[in-house]
Design an enzyme around this catalytic site. Structure first.
Site, PDB file in Angstrom:
ATOM      1  N   ASN A  13      40.960  44.445  34.268  1.00  0.00           N
ATOM      2  CA  ASN A  13      42.204  45.102  34.654  1.00  0.00           C
ATOM      3  C   ASN A  13      42.685  44.453  35.945  1.00  0.00           C
ATOM      4  OD1 ASN A  13      44.280  46.765  35.394  1.00  0.00           O
ATOM      5  ND2 ASN A  13      42.993  48.561  35.812  1.00  0.00           N
ATOM      6  N   TRP A  14      43.670  43.574  35.818  1.00  0.00           N
ATOM      7  CA  TRP A  14      44.128  42.825  36.994  1.00  0.00           C
ATOM      8  C   TRP A  14      45.045  43.644  37.893  1.00  0.00           C
ATOM      9  CZ3 TRP A  14      45.489  37.381  34.494  1.00  0.00           C
ATOM     10  CH2 TRP A  14      44.286  36.718  34.206  1.00  0.00           C
ATOM     11  N   LYS A  15      45.454  44.816  37.432  1.00  0.00           N
ATOM     12  CA  LYS A  15      46.364  45.656  38.229  1.00  0.00           C
ATOM     13  C   LYS A  15      47.573  44.810  38.648  1.00  0.00           C
ATOM     14  CE  LYS A  15      42.394  48.432  39.337  1.00  0.00           C
ATOM     15  NZ  LYS A  15      41.777  49.428  40.199  1.00  0.00           N
ATOM     16  N   HIS A 100      45.163  55.328  33.026  1.00  0.00           N
ATOM     17  CA  HIS A 100      44.338  54.812  34.119  1.00  0.00           C
ATOM     18  C   HIS A 100      44.492  55.737  35.328  1.00  0.00           C
ATOM     19  CE1 HIS A 100      43.069  52.341  37.493  1.00  0.00           C
ATOM     20  NE2 HIS A 100      42.273  51.753  36.616  1.00  0.00           N
ATOM     21  N   GLU A 102      45.007  55.285  38.346  1.00  0.00           N
ATOM     22  CA  GLU A 102      46.145  55.019  39.245  1.00  0.00           C
ATOM     23  C   GLU A 102      47.452  55.511  38.632  1.00  0.00           C
ATOM     24  OE1 GLU A 102      45.150  50.897  39.804  1.00  0.00           O
ATOM     25  OE2 GLU A 102      43.333  51.615  40.793  1.00  0.00           O
ATOM     26  N   GLU A 172      36.025  56.142  33.848  1.00  0.00           N
ATOM     27  CA  GLU A 172      36.144  55.571  35.190  1.00  0.00           C
ATOM     28  C   GLU A 172      36.182  56.698  36.216  1.00  0.00           C
ATOM     29  OE1 GLU A 172      37.947  51.360  35.108  1.00  0.00           O
ATOM     30  OE2 GLU A 172      39.594  52.776  35.116  1.00  0.00           O
ATOM     31  N   GLY A 178      37.457  50.855  43.011  1.00  0.00           N
ATOM     32  CA  GLY A 178      37.890  50.110  44.191  1.00  0.00           C
ATOM     33  C   GLY A 178      37.203  50.537  45.474  1.00  0.00           C
ATOM     34  N   SER A 217      34.081  49.813  40.310  1.00  0.00           N
ATOM     35  CA  SER A 217      33.276  48.941  41.181  1.00  0.00           C
ATOM     36  C   SER A 217      32.192  48.170  40.434  1.00  0.00           C
ATOM     37  CB  SER A 217      32.678  49.738  42.346  1.00  0.00           C
ATOM     38  OG  SER A 217      33.712  50.170  43.216  1.00  0.00           O
ATOM     39  N   GLY A 238      38.015  45.911  37.591  1.00  0.00           N
ATOM     40  CA  GLY A 238      39.198  45.639  38.395  1.00  0.00           C
ATOM     41  C   GLY A 238      38.967  44.460  39.324  1.00  0.00           C
ATOM     42  N   GLY A 239      38.647  44.750  40.579  1.00  0.00           N
ATOM     43  CA  GLY A 239      38.539  43.723  41.617  1.00  0.00           C
ATOM     44  C   GLY A 239      37.697  42.511  41.242  1.00  0.00           C
TER      45      GLY A 239
HETATM   46  P1  PGA Z   1      37.460  48.319  40.266  1.00  0.00           P
HETATM   47  O1  PGA Z   1      38.640  48.912  39.323  1.00  0.00           O
HETATM   48  O2  PGA Z   1      36.551  47.528  39.376  1.00  0.00           O
HETATM   49  O3  PGA Z   1      38.187  47.468  41.265  1.00  0.00           O
HETATM   50  O4  PGA Z   1      36.768  49.484  40.871  1.00  0.00           O
HETATM   51  C1  PGA Z   1      38.363  49.375  38.022  1.00  0.00           C
HETATM   52  C2  PGA Z   1      39.617  49.914  37.391  1.00  0.00           C
HETATM   53  O5  PGA Z   1      40.431  50.543  38.099  1.00  0.00           O
HETATM   54  O6  PGA Z   1      39.853  49.748  36.179  1.00  0.00           O
END
Ligand code: PGA
Length: 253
Positions: A13-15, A100, A102, A172, A178, A217, A238-239
């Site tokens: 997930n590159w956001k 998600h 967010e 999640e 994050g 994470s 994500g990150g």
């Molecule tokens: P993260 O994000 O790996 O940076 O914690 C995961 C996500 O929001 O899908």
């Protein structure tokens, strides 16, 4: 969709990172270093504007799948700034993230929206990846199971049992996203088992095969232990998916 989804599902997930130029550069390097494998499914969720550039530059590497991070509930209309599921499909997506954290907690998306978005995704031929997860105060109050069950029931409410059997679920925990704070494999398994039991009642027999991904994470150091945990059918990253080296480490786990 022609290609089957083989767990584990490793999803990036590159956001709001990697516009068309950076996304193409990432993919070129990734494809050069990652040989196709039929024992896993790799999915990239780039920003919507990078979907089509990636679909075009992917050439014959259809093993690397694409998804959209969000879709609108309607197929078209006066919704300035939004992207619909059919448009994402046309741009090359096979999957759609729905709900998600967010979207839920930054953009105020409600359970009823996730239901309509799952419906819109399925109608457009996209596989929804429904994200569920509790916030830290909910966890501390012992509400984790109730929250994920509520989000699961609500998100899948607009689908038939047969359609529900085709979705993906991502657990999640919001406190792990994050933050560098990952759920332990045991914690992840415990909630995944709750999700699996709820899927059995919402989906029926087909619920046993729905992959449940863990996200929050994930990195190259913890990916192997998480993927090996009971009921963990993949990872949503994500990150640690933004850098080719780190992503290669995770997809190779
Ligand atoms: P993260 O994000 O790996 O940076 O914690 C995961 C996500 O929001 O899908």
């Amino acid at each position: 969709m022609t290609r089957p989804i083989r767990p584990p599902v490793l999803a990036a997930n590159w956001k709001m990172h990697h516009g068309p130029t950076a996304a193409r550069a990432f993919l070129a390097e990734f494809l050069a270093r990652f040989a196709p494998r039929d024992d896993r499914t790799v999915v990239l969720f780039p920003p919507a504007v990078s979907l089509h550039p990636l679909a075009e530059s992917r050439a014959d590497r259809a093993d690397v799948r694409l998804g959209v991070q969000n879709v609108h509930t309607d197929a078209k209309g006066a919704f300035t700034g939004e992207v619909s599921a059919p448009m994402a499909r046309e741009a090359g997506a096979d999957f759609a993230l729905v709900g998600h954290s967010e979207r839920r907690h930054v953009f105020g998306e409600l359970d009823e929206h996730t239901a309509r978005k799952c419906r819109a995704a399925v109608d457009a031929g996209l596989v929804p990846m429904l994200c569920v997860g509790e916030r830290i105060e909910e966890r501390n109050a012992g509400e984790t199971d109730a929250i994920v069950i509520r989000q699961l029931r609500a998100g899948l409410a607009s689908l038939t049992p047969a359609e529900r059997a085709t979705v993906l679920v991502a657990y999640e925990p919001v406190w792990a996203i994050g933050t560098g704070r990952t759920a332990t494999p045991e914690d992840a398994s415990a909630t995944h088992r709750v999700i699996r039991a709820e899927l059995a009642s919402l989906v029926g027999e087909g619920g046993a095969a729905v992959p449940i991904l863990y996200g929050g994470s994930v990195n190259t150091g913890n990916a192997a232990a998480l993927i090996a945990a009971d009921e963990v059918g993949g990872l949503l990253v994500g990150g640690a998916s933004l850098d080719v080296e780190s992503w290669l480490g995770i997809v190779g786990t």
